[in-house]
Structures are given as C-alpha cells and as structure tokens.
Enzyme design. Structure first.
Site, PDB file in Angstrom:
ATOM      1  N   ASP A  47       1.911  -1.377  -4.409  1.00  0.00           N
ATOM      2  CA  ASP A  47       0.707  -2.145  -4.412  1.00  0.00           C
ATOM      3  C   ASP A  47       0.115  -2.203  -5.556  1.00  0.00           C
ATOM      4  O   ASP A  47       0.630  -2.632  -6.155  1.00  0.00           O
ATOM      5  CB  ASP A  47       0.853   0.104  -5.116  1.00  0.00           C
ATOM      6  CG  ASP A  47      -0.973   0.883  -3.197  1.00  0.00           C
ATOM      7  OD1 ASP A  47      -2.085   0.396  -3.695  1.00  0.00           O
ATOM      8  OD2 ASP A  47      -0.658   1.088  -2.601  1.00  0.00           O
ATOM      9  N   TYR A  65     -14.164   0.246  10.001  1.00  0.00           N
ATOM     10  CA  TYR A  65     -12.409   0.407  10.023  1.00  0.00           C
ATOM     11  C   TYR A  65     -12.724   0.800  11.551  1.00  0.00           C
ATOM     12  O   TYR A  65     -11.472  -0.387  11.634  1.00  0.00           O
ATOM     13  CB  TYR A  65     -12.565   2.378   9.639  1.00  0.00           C
ATOM     14  CG  TYR A  65     -11.143   2.811  10.126  1.00  0.00           C
ATOM     15  CD1 TYR A  65     -10.747   1.994   8.561  1.00  0.00           C
ATOM     16  CD2 TYR A  65     -10.725   3.800  10.450  1.00  0.00           C
ATOM     17  CE1 TYR A  65      -9.009   2.389   9.172  1.00  0.00           C
ATOM     18  CE2 TYR A  65      -9.228   3.861  10.575  1.00  0.00           C
ATOM     19  CZ  TYR A  65      -8.403   3.675   9.909  1.00  0.00           C
ATOM     20  OH  TYR A  65      -7.264   4.135   9.733  1.00  0.00           O
ATOM     21  N   GLY A 111       0.476  -1.338  -0.025  1.00  0.00           N
ATOM     22  CA  GLY A 111      -0.143   0.317  -0.567  1.00  0.00           C
ATOM     23  C   GLY A 111       1.178   1.302   0.415  1.00  0.00           C
ATOM     24  O   GLY A 111       0.296   2.574   0.575  1.00  0.00           O
ATOM     25  N   ASP A 166      -1.860  -7.128  -4.548  1.00  0.00           N
ATOM     26  CA  ASP A 166      -3.024  -7.064  -3.984  1.00  0.00           C
ATOM     27  C   ASP A 166      -2.482  -7.878  -2.810  1.00  0.00           C
ATOM     28  O   ASP A 166      -2.306  -8.891  -2.851  1.00  0.00           O
ATOM     29  CB  ASP A 166      -4.258  -7.777  -5.084  1.00  0.00           C
ATOM     30  CG  ASP A 166      -5.609  -7.824  -4.180  1.00  0.00           C
ATOM     31  OD1 ASP A 166      -5.090  -7.370  -3.554  1.00  0.00           O
ATOM     32  OD2 ASP A 166      -6.681  -7.936  -5.246  1.00  0.00           O
ATOM     33  N   GLY A 181       0.214   5.492  -0.877  1.00  0.00           N
ATOM     34  CA  GLY A 181      -0.812   6.086  -0.287  1.00  0.00           C
ATOM     35  C   GLY A 181      -0.785   6.900   0.053  1.00  0.00           C
ATOM     36  O   GLY A 181       0.714   7.439   0.225  1.00  0.00           O
ATOM     37  N   GLN A 182      -1.286   7.577   0.968  1.00  0.00           N
ATOM     38  CA  GLN A 182      -0.861   9.187   1.804  1.00  0.00           C
ATOM     39  C   GLN A 182       0.634   8.632   2.314  1.00  0.00           C
ATOM     40  O   GLN A 182       1.331   9.817   2.574  1.00  0.00           O
ATOM     41  CB  GLN A 182      -1.490   9.353   2.349  1.00  0.00           C
ATOM     42  CG  GLN A 182      -1.253  10.593   3.379  1.00  0.00           C
ATOM     43  CD  GLN A 182      -2.240  11.531   4.606  1.00  0.00           C
ATOM     44  OE1 GLN A 182      -2.964  10.721   5.067  1.00  0.00           O
ATOM     45  NE2 GLN A 182      -2.637  13.338   4.498  1.00  0.00           N
TER      46      GLN A 182
HETATM   47  P1  NAD Z   1      -4.204   5.220   2.050  1.00  0.00           P
HETATM   48  O1  NAD Z   1      -5.709   4.904   1.006  1.00  0.00           O
HETATM   49  O2  NAD Z   1      -4.013   7.033   1.499  1.00  0.00           O
HETATM   50  O3  NAD Z   1      -3.576   4.381   0.837  1.00  0.00           O
HETATM   51  C1  NAD Z   1      -3.274   3.075   1.232  1.00  0.00           C
HETATM   52  C2  NAD Z   1      -2.937   2.319  -0.024  1.00  0.00           C
HETATM   53  O4  NAD Z   1      -3.192   1.798  -0.232  1.00  0.00           O
HETATM   54  C3  NAD Z   1      -3.607   3.319  -1.357  1.00  0.00           C
HETATM   55  O5  NAD Z   1      -2.286   3.361  -2.151  1.00  0.00           O
HETATM   56  C4  NAD Z   1      -4.148   2.049  -2.335  1.00  0.00           C
HETATM   57  O6  NAD Z   1      -4.066   2.129  -3.272  1.00  0.00           O
HETATM   58  C5  NAD Z   1      -3.100   0.567  -1.230  1.00  0.00           C
HETATM   59  N1  NAD Z   1      -4.742  -0.897  -1.347  1.00  0.00           N
HETATM   60  C6  NAD Z   1      -5.936  -0.113  -1.460  1.00  0.00           C
HETATM   61  N2  NAD Z   1      -6.084  -2.114  -1.251  1.00  0.00           N
HETATM   62  C7  NAD Z   1      -4.780  -2.402  -1.527  1.00  0.00           C
HETATM   63  C8  NAD Z   1      -4.964  -3.465  -2.031  1.00  0.00           C
HETATM   64  N3  NAD Z   1      -5.893  -4.670  -2.074  1.00  0.00           N
HETATM   65  N4  NAD Z   1      -3.455  -4.517  -2.259  1.00  0.00           N
HETATM   66  C9  NAD Z   1      -2.411  -3.320  -2.239  1.00  0.00           C
HETATM   67  N5  NAD Z   1      -2.428  -2.384  -1.415  1.00  0.00           N
HETATM   68  C10 NAD Z   1      -3.759  -1.637  -1.512  1.00  0.00           C
HETATM   69  O7  NAD Z   1      -4.376   5.581   3.374  1.00  0.00           O
HETATM   70  P2  NAD Z   1      -2.834   5.654   4.020  1.00  0.00           P
HETATM   71  O8  NAD Z   1      -3.691   6.624   4.774  1.00  0.00           O
HETATM   72  O9  NAD Z   1      -1.774   5.771   3.768  1.00  0.00           O
HETATM   73  O10 NAD Z   1      -2.542   4.476   5.373  1.00  0.00           O
HETATM   74  C11 NAD Z   1      -2.162   3.894   5.595  1.00  0.00           C
HETATM   75  C12 NAD Z   1      -1.883   3.300   6.928  1.00  0.00           C
HETATM   76  O11 NAD Z   1      -2.243   3.388   8.197  1.00  0.00           O
HETATM   77  C13 NAD Z   1      -3.951   1.927   7.046  1.00  0.00           C
HETATM   78  O12 NAD Z   1      -3.656   1.279   7.393  1.00  0.00           O
HETATM   79  C14 NAD Z   1      -5.111   3.369   7.857  1.00  0.00           C
HETATM   80  O13 NAD Z   1      -5.368   2.313   8.301  1.00  0.00           O
HETATM   81  C15 NAD Z   1      -3.678   4.134   8.671  1.00  0.00           C
HETATM   82  N6  NAD Z   1      -3.621   5.042   9.182  1.00  0.00           N
HETATM   83  C16 NAD Z   1      -3.424   6.210   8.497  1.00  0.00           C
HETATM   84  C17 NAD Z   1      -3.911   7.345   9.239  1.00  0.00           C
HETATM   85  C18 NAD Z   1      -3.818   8.813   8.236  1.00  0.00           C
HETATM   86  O14 NAD Z   1      -4.478   9.536   8.876  1.00  0.00           O
HETATM   87  N7  NAD Z   1      -3.343   8.675   7.464  1.00  0.00           N
HETATM   88  C19 NAD Z   1      -4.302   7.507  10.239  1.00  0.00           C
HETATM   89  C20 NAD Z   1      -4.563   6.403  11.145  1.00  0.00           C
HETATM   90  C21 NAD Z   1      -4.057   5.448  10.614  1.00  0.00           C
HETATM   91  C1  AKB Z   2      -9.214   8.353   9.402  1.00  0.00           C
HETATM   92  O1  AKB Z   2      -9.577   9.362   8.640  1.00  0.00           O
HETATM   93  O2  AKB Z   2     -10.257   7.581   8.702  1.00  0.00           O
HETATM   94  C2  AKB Z   2      -7.791   8.042   9.153  1.00  0.00           C
HETATM   95  C3  AKB Z   2      -7.633   8.021  10.944  1.00  0.00           C
HETATM   96  C4  AKB Z   2      -7.646   8.654  12.066  1.00  0.00           C
HETATM   97  O3  AKB Z   2      -7.555   7.036  11.292  1.00  0.00           O
HETATM   98  N1  AKB Z   2      -7.437   9.664   9.624  1.00  0.00           N
END
Ligand code: NAD
Ligand code: AKB
Length: 312
Positions: free
Chosen positions: A37, A143, A11, A53, A14-15
């Site tokens: 990804d 979630y 993944g 995937d 992503g962000q």
């Molecule tokens: P995001 O949605 O920006 O990125 C997720 C990535 O996973 C994407 O690039 C997507 O293409 C990829 N993806 C989706 N399905 C997939 C699959 N089946 N196989 C492979 N890749 C796949 O998410 P993020 O913000 O980068 O978050 C990453 C992790 O951190 C997540 O577990 C999220 O719950 C956790 N998290 C994020 C935040 C936040 O504020 N960004 C806060 C708390 C927790």
């Molecule tokens: C969301 O808003 O879903 C995420 C998180 C706090 O897990 N940024």
C-alpha cells in the site's frame, strides 16, 4: 494456485484488502502473499509488506521481481464519492494503475490478475431491477466510467494478448474488520457502528434508496472462487455480475431494531444520493453461478447478527 505462485495485493490496507490478505494468507501461506500500500500499516507486522505507489510502474516491477510475484490482486482505486470530488485524479489512478498491471501480464512477467469492477458500471438508463449481465450501461460517475473502461480493457488484453485477467462487479461491501474508503454504500457499515455507539444514525441517503449489497465473507469467497476457477470456465473476461442482497436504509434500520430496541434513523441526503440513484437496485448473477459455481451465503438478517455481535 501452484506451489510456485506468489501473490501481490496492491491497495492491501483498505476495506477489502485488510480481509482479503488475511484470507489469502490462511489459504496459500503467509510468505506467499505480499501486501502493499502507499504507507506501511499494521499489516507489515503480519507478513511480507512493501510500500508501493501503483502509479510508479518501475517500483511495481522492482517489487514483482524481488518477490518473484506471479499473481496480482489490484485493489488500489478511488471509490465513487471520493472520485466525484477529484474526477481527473480518480480517472488517472483507476486507469493507469490497471494498465501498469495489465502490461506486466502482457509481457509475461506475471501470469494472472484480479481486478474488481463495481455495480457503478451501470447508469441511469440501465434497468433498475434484476439488472442482467449484458444490458445498457452508460455510467454517470467518474468512478463508474473508469470501471466500465477498465472492464473493456481487461477483455481487450484477454482477447489480444491472452492475459488471464478475472473480475467481479462487487455490490456495496459490508464487513466489521475494516473501514470503508469513500464510497456511496459506506453508510451500510457506518450505521452498525453508530447503532452500537449512540443508538442513532443520520443517513446520507434517503430512506427508500435500495442498492445491491454483500457481506464481506461472500465477496472474499467470490474473489478466491473466480481466481481458482479453471480458465476455460471463466467465460466473461470483462467482469461478472455477483449478487448477495438488496436493501434500503429503512430496511437495514428495521433489521438493527430487532437487536437494538429504540434505534433511531434520520435522513439527510447529500451529493451521494445522486450517485446512488444512478445505480441498480438488484443484480442478476446467473452467469457467475453457471460458469464457476458462485453461490452467496449471507442475507441481511444473518449479516446484521454477525456485524453487531463482532462490533460490540
Ligand atoms: P479502499 O479505499 O478501502 O482501499 C483502497 C486502498 O488503496 C487504500 O488502502 C489506499 O491507501 C490504497 N491506494 C490508494 N492509492 C494508491 C496508490 N497510488 N498505490 C497503492 N495503493 C493505493 O477501497 P476498497 O473498498 O478496499 O476497494 C478495493 C477495490 O474494490 C477498488 O477497486 C474498488 O473500486 C473496488 N470495489 C469496492 C467496493 C466496496 O464496497 N468496498 C465495491 C465495488 C468495488
Ligand atoms: C462505492 O460505493 O463506491 C463502492 C462501490 C459499490 O463500488 N462501494
């Protein structure tokens, strides 16, 4: 990390992945960090990249074997807002992906896992202010339920199978290098873009909705920090609270106004308001500070300065 270690980030586009892969490659060397990804992205030009995937356990095993991967950072998931729209798929992706990785470690094919949890593990019955590590949880979103179950499974695999899995409960993350992917805290990134573009922002949360947040550099530092910690110092094997700052849409708008005079904010709360209302306002992270010396560096003022300067 030893010289023989190879990291796989799942993944990675992503962000968080966008910034984490850059930092991991800086620290451990480009060739030792494989990004992956669902689709090939620009990242493929910068170093090793695989289309993966995470629902496909065989594809994961093939990639792990091909690159002799020893550590996995599992970031693929559906975030809070998107998972509410696709509850069953959100549950499936968030849980099956985790099992595929945990099982690789159980079979001793890989030796260390990073898996992020979230403040979403807390729910409406959790104390809202200064939420401690151990407290009532009862998450009310798909979630949050998947993250809480994930935490329980991580601890279980550590206790029963000696799997070295490490985890952080991230707050809402804010950075300028990548776009957020469907969360409730996404407004805190969008607001900076809109402030610079149009001088105005219509927020999907109400003005006084205070939530725990963190600048991306702090989140990346915490991630690498817990992964580098001695195993004996990582005493919590579900997931650690970590805290950076807490603010509401009104607070961030006031901070932006110090740089962009006349910036306007309006409020049109949507379905994400209910999600935000179920989460804590501030988090206590004394365990992370004590166990592996975590310390945040960024507050709202410092982050705002950096966000606006870089997005310009
Ligand atoms: P995001 O949605 O920006 O990125 C997720 C990535 O996973 C994407 O690039 C997507 O293409 C990829 N993806 C989706 N399905 C997939 C699959 N089946 N196989 C492979 N890749 C796949 O998410 P993020 O913000 O980068 O978050 C990453 C992790 O951190 C997540 O577990 C999220 O719950 C956790 N998290 C994020 C935040 C936040 O504020 N960004 C806060 C708390 C927790
Ligand atoms: C969301 O808003 O879903 C995420 C998180 C706090 O897990 N940024």
């Amino acid at each position: 990390m030893s010289k023989k270690d190879v990291i796989l980030v799942i993944g990675s586009s992503g962000q968080i992945g966008t910034e984490l892969v850059q930092k991991l490659r800086e620290v451990y060397g480009t060739d030792n960090v494989v990004a992956s990804d669902l689709k090939k992205t620009e990242q493929a030009k910068e170093g090793p990249f695989e289309v993966l995937d995470i629902m496909n356990a065989q594809q994961l095993l093939d990639i792990v074997s091909k690159h002799k991967v020893t550590q996995v950072y599992l970031l693929a998931a559906l975030l809070s807002a998107t998972a509410e729209k696709m509850p069953k798929f959100g549950w499936q992706l968030n849980m099956e992906g985790l099992f595929h990785v945990l099982d690789l470690a159980k079979e001793k094919i890989i030796s260390k896992i990073y898996w992020p949890s979230s403040i979403a593990v807390f729910g409406p019955n959790t104390p809202k202010k200064n939420t401690p590590q151990f407290t009532v949880m009862e998450p009310s979103t798909v979630y949050g339920i998947s993250k809480q179950a994930g935490e329980r499974w991580c601890e279980y695999y550590f206790n029963k199978y000696n799997v070295d899995v490490r985890s952080l409960r991230y707050p809402g993350l804010i950075g300028w290098k990548s776009a957020p992917g469907g969360g409730t805290t996404d407004y805190a990134v969008h607001i900076y873009h809109q402030a610079l573009k149009t001088g105005a922002y219509d927020c999907f949360l109400s003005e006084n909705t205070t939530l725990p947040m963190m600048y991306m550099d702090d989140a990346i530092k915490a991630t690498i920090g817990i992964m580098e910690a001695n195993a004996a110092d990582v005493k919590i094997r579900s997931s650690y609270n970590i805290s950076g700052m807490s603010f509401s849409p009104k607070d961030i708008a006031a901070e932006i106004r110090k740089h962009i005079k006349g910036f306007e904010i309006s409020y049109t709360p949507d379905f994400r308001q209910e999600i935000a209302d179920s989460w804590p306002q501030s988090i206590v992270d004394i365990e992370a500070k004590k166990d592996w010396k975590w310390m945040p560096e960024y507050d709202l003022a410092k982050m705002t300065e950096i966000m606006l300067a870089n997005l310009k």
